[in-house]
Design a protein around this motif. Sequence first.
Motif, PDB file in Angstrom:
ATOM      1  N   LEU A 171      62.505  32.408  -7.992  1.00  0.00           N
ATOM      2  CA  LEU A 171      63.088  31.083  -7.813  1.00  0.00           C
ATOM      3  C   LEU A 171      63.081  30.754  -6.329  1.00  0.00           C
ATOM      4  O   LEU A 171      63.508  31.564  -5.502  1.00  0.00           O
ATOM      5  CB  LEU A 171      64.513  31.044  -8.362  1.00  0.00           C
ATOM      6  CG  LEU A 171      65.246  29.699  -8.313  1.00  0.00           C
ATOM      7  CD1 LEU A 171      64.577  28.683  -9.245  1.00  0.00           C
ATOM      8  CD2 LEU A 171      66.720  29.874  -8.698  1.00  0.00           C
ATOM      9  N   GLY A 173      65.722  26.060  -5.073  1.00  0.00           N
ATOM     10  CA  GLY A 173      65.715  25.828  -6.513  1.00  0.00           C
ATOM     11  C   GLY A 173      64.700  24.809  -6.976  1.00  0.00           C
ATOM     12  O   GLY A 173      64.697  24.425  -8.153  1.00  0.00           O
ATOM     13  N   GLU A 190      69.353  25.963 -12.634  1.00  0.00           N
ATOM     14  CA  GLU A 190      68.582  25.309 -11.584  1.00  0.00           C
ATOM     15  C   GLU A 190      67.228  24.834 -12.104  1.00  0.00           C
ATOM     16  O   GLU A 190      66.782  23.738 -11.777  1.00  0.00           O
ATOM     17  CB  GLU A 190      68.395  26.253 -10.402  1.00  0.00           C
ATOM     18  CG  GLU A 190      69.715  26.602  -9.712  1.00  0.00           C
ATOM     19  CD  GLU A 190      69.496  27.174  -8.321  1.00  0.00           C
ATOM     20  OE1 GLU A 190      68.724  26.579  -7.555  1.00  0.00           O
ATOM     21  OE2 GLU A 190      70.119  28.207  -8.019  1.00  0.00           O
ATOM     22  N   VAL A 192      69.018  36.519  -8.740  1.00  0.00           N
ATOM     23  CA  VAL A 192      69.610  35.372  -9.404  1.00  0.00           C
ATOM     24  C   VAL A 192      69.823  35.771 -10.858  1.00  0.00           C
ATOM     25  O   VAL A 192      68.990  36.474 -11.444  1.00  0.00           O
ATOM     26  CB  VAL A 192      68.720  34.107  -9.289  1.00  0.00           C
ATOM     27  CG1 VAL A 192      67.367  34.318  -9.953  1.00  0.00           C
ATOM     28  CG2 VAL A 192      69.409  32.887  -9.889  1.00  0.00           C
ATOM     29  N   ARG A 204      59.893  27.495  -9.492  1.00  0.00           N
ATOM     30  CA  ARG A 204      59.976  28.889  -9.918  1.00  0.00           C
ATOM     31  C   ARG A 204      58.609  29.357 -10.352  1.00  0.00           C
ATOM     32  O   ARG A 204      57.696  28.557 -10.570  1.00  0.00           O
ATOM     33  CB  ARG A 204      61.018  29.094 -11.025  1.00  0.00           C
ATOM     34  CG  ARG A 204      60.746  28.376 -12.324  1.00  0.00           C
ATOM     35  CD  ARG A 204      61.940  28.526 -13.256  1.00  0.00           C
ATOM     36  NE  ARG A 204      61.819  27.738 -14.467  1.00  0.00           N
ATOM     37  CZ  ARG A 204      61.500  28.218 -15.654  1.00  0.00           C
ATOM     38  NH1 ARG A 204      61.238  29.506 -15.791  1.00  0.00           N
ATOM     39  NH2 ARG A 204      61.436  27.446 -16.710  1.00  0.00           N
ATOM     40  N   LEU A 262      69.357  30.894 -13.071  1.00  0.00           N
ATOM     41  CA  LEU A 262      67.969  30.459 -13.130  1.00  0.00           C
ATOM     42  C   LEU A 262      67.803  29.282 -14.075  1.00  0.00           C
ATOM     43  O   LEU A 262      67.169  28.276 -13.749  1.00  0.00           O
ATOM     44  CB  LEU A 262      67.092  31.629 -13.574  1.00  0.00           C
ATOM     45  CG  LEU A 262      65.609  31.324 -13.751  1.00  0.00           C
ATOM     46  CD1 LEU A 262      64.936  31.156 -12.395  1.00  0.00           C
ATOM     47  CD2 LEU A 262      64.921  32.425 -14.549  1.00  0.00           C
TER      48      LEU A 262
END
Length: 278
Positions: free
Chosen positions: A164, A168, A18, A10, A171, A15
């Motif tokens: 992640l 989403g 989200e 990602v 994390r 990142l």
Amino acid sequence: MTGLGRFDPVTLEGLVAEASLLTRVDRKYVVPRDGLDAVIAALDPGTRVLEIDGARAFAYESVYFDTPDLLSFRMAAQPRRRRFKLRTRSYLDTGTSYLEIKTRGARGTTVKDRGAYDPRHRDWLTDDARDDVADAFATIGVAADRAGDLDATLMTRYRRATLLSPDGSGRATVDTDPEWIEPDGRGFALPGVAIVETKSGARPSAVDRALWRAGHRPATVSKYATGLAALHPDLPRNRWSRLLRGPFDDAHRAAPQTPTDPTNEEDSSCPVTTSAAA
């Protein structure tokens, strides 16, 4: 750190986009390094990992600032409702630095201010930085002139990977090879330990559940305060006593070798200085 290769990447932009939607609940874990790979292997294959220019783990450095009487540390050790944390955070792979001021007021509201900072000054505070800190102090009832007492107290270094969840909803950061270094060069490293921090909504994340299944539980840990307490047994330590009797008790108290600093090729041998702002 092995096992990251099976996850799709990602981007940083993805990142941030989200993760910014999360109402965060933060949990921290201190995990034996030899148990980390099993936790990562248990994650959903749809998990994504932050990747920048082909790299998936990045070198971080933080320099923490405190007063001679360790006001920031003691506010955390109490803990007091009003407190602050002040540090520069540097990304050694890119040579960029930021000044971060985190305050918590009487009503428990946390405010974090972050701004770009000259990497050459990351181990001391400029006059402008002290002015910003003085303003932040006023909001939590600390005398503004105490900003003039602040100096570099402790440096931490580690390598970080960021995960992640597939949807989403959560994390996690995984920090390995942590080091703690004081201005006089004393310090210790814990190569056998990883510090994992999860951030999710009201429900625990997939990483939390994988950690729990492996027998790991959230811990009260602060890289600054726990590290300083490990270096100085005379300081208040009740809040981190379990860790100080456990993983941090095995700390190798010898100054770790300072990695090459790409932001200062002329002098990368001095880990922290305590010079006053010019």
